[in-house]
Design a protein around this motif. Structure first.
Motif, mmCIF file in Angstrom:
data_model
loop_
_atom_site.group_PDB
_atom_site.id
_atom_site.type_symbol
_atom_site.label_atom_id
_atom_site.label_comp_id
_atom_site.label_asym_id
_atom_site.label_seq_id
_atom_site.Cartn_x
_atom_site.Cartn_y
_atom_site.Cartn_z
ATOM 1 N N UNK A 183 -13.267 -3.605 -0.397
ATOM 2 C CA UNK A 183 -12.328 -4.601 -0.856
ATOM 3 C C UNK A 183 -12.059 -5.544 0.318
ATOM 4 N N UNK A 184 -12.216 -6.794 0.084
ATOM 5 C CA UNK A 184 -11.949 -7.778 1.132
ATOM 6 C C UNK A 184 -10.445 -8.022 1.210
ATOM 7 N N UNK A 185 -9.937 -8.097 2.434
ATOM 8 C CA UNK A 185 -8.523 -8.388 2.655
ATOM 9 C C UNK A 185 -8.407 -9.515 3.663
ATOM 10 N N UNK A 186 -7.216 -10.092 3.763
ATOM 11 C CA UNK A 186 -6.966 -11.162 4.724
ATOM 12 C C UNK A 186 -6.498 -10.561 6.048
ATOM 13 N N UNK A 187 -6.504 -11.366 7.072
ATOM 14 C CA UNK A 187 -6.004 -10.913 8.370
ATOM 15 C C UNK A 187 -4.553 -10.460 8.255
ATOM 16 N N UNK A 188 -3.741 -11.176 7.487
ATOM 17 C CA UNK A 188 -2.334 -10.807 7.324
ATOM 18 C C UNK A 188 -2.170 -9.425 6.694
ATOM 19 N N UNK A 189 -3.152 -8.987 5.939
ATOM 20 C CA UNK A 189 -3.089 -7.669 5.318
ATOM 21 C C UNK A 189 -3.509 -6.546 6.264
ATOM 22 N N UNK A 190 -3.884 -6.886 7.500
ATOM 23 C CA UNK A 190 -4.276 -5.854 8.456
ATOM 24 C C UNK A 190 -3.084 -5.302 9.235
ATOM 25 N N UNK A 191 -1.908 -5.860 9.014
ATOM 26 C CA UNK A 191 -0.704 -5.336 9.663
ATOM 27 C C UNK A 191 -0.286 -4.029 8.997
ATOM 28 N N UNK A 192 0.567 -3.282 9.666
ATOM 29 C CA UNK A 192 0.929 -1.937 9.209
ATOM 30 C C UNK A 192 1.498 -1.903 7.788
ATOM 31 N N UNK A 193 2.486 -2.723 7.479
ATOM 32 C CA UNK A 193 3.122 -2.660 6.156
ATOM 33 C C UNK A 193 2.149 -2.960 5.023
ATOM 34 N N UNK A 194 1.351 -4.024 5.110
ATOM 35 C CA UNK A 194 0.389 -4.250 4.026
ATOM 36 C C UNK A 194 -0.635 -3.116 3.893
ATOM 37 N N UNK A 195 -1.061 -2.524 5.023
ATOM 38 C CA UNK A 195 -2.009 -1.412 4.946
ATOM 39 C C UNK A 195 -1.366 -0.177 4.331
ATOM 40 N N UNK A 196 -0.094 0.058 4.627
ATOM 41 C CA UNK A 196 0.620 1.163 3.968
ATOM 42 C C UNK A 196 0.661 0.911 2.463
ATOM 43 N N UNK A 197 0.888 -0.329 2.069
ATOM 44 C CA UNK A 197 0.914 -0.663 0.639
ATOM 45 C C UNK A 197 -0.449 -0.439 -0.019
ATOM 46 N N UNK A 198 -1.518 -0.758 0.688
ATOM 47 C CA UNK A 198 -2.861 -0.506 0.175
ATOM 48 C C UNK A 198 -3.086 1.003 0.056
ATOM 49 N N UNK A 199 -2.625 1.760 1.049
ATOM 50 C CA UNK A 199 -2.717 3.214 0.979
ATOM 51 C C UNK A 199 -1.933 3.770 -0.200
ATOM 52 N N UNK A 200 -0.748 3.218 -0.449
ATOM 53 C CA UNK A 200 0.073 3.656 -1.585
ATOM 54 C C UNK A 200 -0.639 3.363 -2.906
ATOM 55 N N UNK A 201 -1.359 2.261 -2.951
ATOM 56 C CA UNK A 201 -2.144 1.931 -4.144
ATOM 57 C C UNK A 201 -3.215 3.001 -4.381
ATOM 58 N N UNK A 202 -3.908 3.407 -3.314
ATOM 59 C CA UNK A 202 -4.915 4.456 -3.434
ATOM 60 C C UNK A 202 -4.275 5.764 -3.890
ATOM 61 N N UNK A 203 -3.119 6.104 -3.328
ATOM 62 C CA UNK A 203 -2.417 7.330 -3.711
ATOM 63 C C UNK A 203 -2.114 7.319 -5.215
ATOM 64 N N UNK A 204 -1.626 6.191 -5.723
ATOM 65 C CA UNK A 204 -1.336 6.099 -7.168
ATOM 66 C C UNK A 204 -2.595 6.314 -7.996
ATOM 67 N N UNK A 205 -3.701 5.740 -7.550
ATOM 68 C CA UNK A 205 -4.957 5.900 -8.279
ATOM 69 C C UNK A 205 -5.414 7.355 -8.292
ATOM 70 N N UNK A 206 -5.250 8.036 -7.159
ATOM 71 C CA UNK A 206 -5.630 9.452 -7.100
ATOM 72 C C UNK A 206 -4.725 10.269 -8.014
ATOM 73 N N UNK A 207 -3.430 10.019 -7.959
ATOM 74 C CA UNK A 207 -2.505 10.755 -8.824
ATOM 75 C C UNK A 207 -2.793 10.501 -10.297
#
Length: 129
Positions: free
Chosen positions: A1-25
């Motif tokens: 998945x392509x992301x922007x530079x702004x999405x490489x900061x901690x909070x956006x990456x945590x949000x991307x991780x949370x998205x993956x967690x929801x998909x797994x659940x």
């Protein structure tokens, strides 16, 4: 998945991780495959590879665990030293608590860079005691 530079900061990456967690659940392996691909799929179809590896973590070695739907996952973001020859930028480790087992399911996303472009992909799914 392509992301922007702004999405490489901690909070956006945590949000991307949370998205993956929801998909797994939700056991939405087709969406995981579509959004993140899977580095360890090898020659297997992506959806089947993700589903098989998640299931192996839950029931492998005599376990009979299920991903907890009520307990929150722990999501840790880390960054690789820059520059590096592997084009690795960061990692997002998602530790999902399990029911019926003391261990956790670990889903690891890797952030890579190619010039000014950034990508997030599912690197691995494993069981951790």
């Amino acid at each position: 998945m392509r992301i922007t530079y702004d999405q490489t900061y901690q909070t956006p990456l945590v949000n991307i991780g949370a998205e993956l967690v929801r998909m797994i659940k939700d056991r939405d392996y087709s969406l995981i495959a579509e959004r993140f691909s899977y580095a360890l799929a090898f020659d297997r179809p992506l959806i089947e590879a993700v589903a098989t590896d998640v299931d192996s973590c839950l029931v492998g070695e005599g376990r009979s665990a299920v991903v907890s739907l009520v307990n929150e996952a722990q999501i840790l973001v880390g960054y690789f030293k820059q520059p590096n020859s592997s084009n690795l930028f960061g990692s997002v480790e998602c530790f999902l608590p399990l029911d019926q087992d003391a261990g956790k399911l670990l889903a690891t996303l890797i952030v890579t860079t190619a010039g000014q472009e950034f990508y997030v992909g599912l690197e691995d799914v494993s069981y951790v005691a």
